[in-house]
Design a protein around this motif. Structure first.
Motif, PDB file in Angstrom:
ATOM      1  N   PHE A  77       0.805  -1.216   0.000  1.00 42.00           N
ATOM      2  CA  PHE A  77       0.000   0.000   0.000  1.00 42.00           C
ATOM      3  C   PHE A  77       0.845   1.276   0.000  1.00 42.00           C
ATOM      4  O   PHE A  77       0.298   2.371  -0.014  1.00 42.00           O
ATOM      5  N   ARG A  78       2.169   1.111   0.039  1.00 41.84           N
ATOM      6  CA  ARG A  78       3.040   2.292   0.061  1.00 41.84           C
ATOM      7  C   ARG A  78       3.066   2.964  -1.285  1.00 41.84           C
ATOM      8  O   ARG A  78       3.114   2.312  -2.317  1.00 41.84           O
ATOM      9  N   GLN A  79       3.040   4.279  -1.277  1.00 46.49           N
ATOM     10  CA  GLN A  79       3.100   5.049  -2.508  1.00 46.49           C
ATOM     11  C   GLN A  79       4.406   5.833  -2.514  1.00 46.49           C
ATOM     12  O   GLN A  79       4.729   6.524  -1.555  1.00 46.49           O
TER      13      GLN A  79
END
Length: 80
Positions: A77-79
């Protein structure tokens, strides 16, 4: 930088200081009491941090091992 207490609660004490440092401080109009307090506050903060790291070393190592084996939780989920 460590926080120095600004309280008016003060206690006179005797200290042994290097003569050269004392002379230099006086020549520069440095408040020796305040400078000693600042140095002591910094030492207290460093010692507390070192103790915390020592007391929590096992938990930190365990966490690091988990991340090495499994990766970061929710890394998908890291951007960036």
């Amino acid at each position: 930088m460590a926080r120095v207490a600004t309280s008016s609660h003060r206690k006179a004490t005797n200290l042994s200081l290097d003569i050269s440092l004392l002379e230099q401080a006086r020549a520069l109009d440095i408040n020796i009491s305040r400078a000693c307090e600042r140095g002591l506050a910094e030492q207290i903060a460093e010692t507390r941090a070192a103790r915390w790291r020592a007391e929590n070393a096992e938990a930190l190592a365990s966490s690091n091992e988990y991340i090495e084996r499994n990766g970061l939780p929710l890394s998908g989920f890291r951007q960036f």
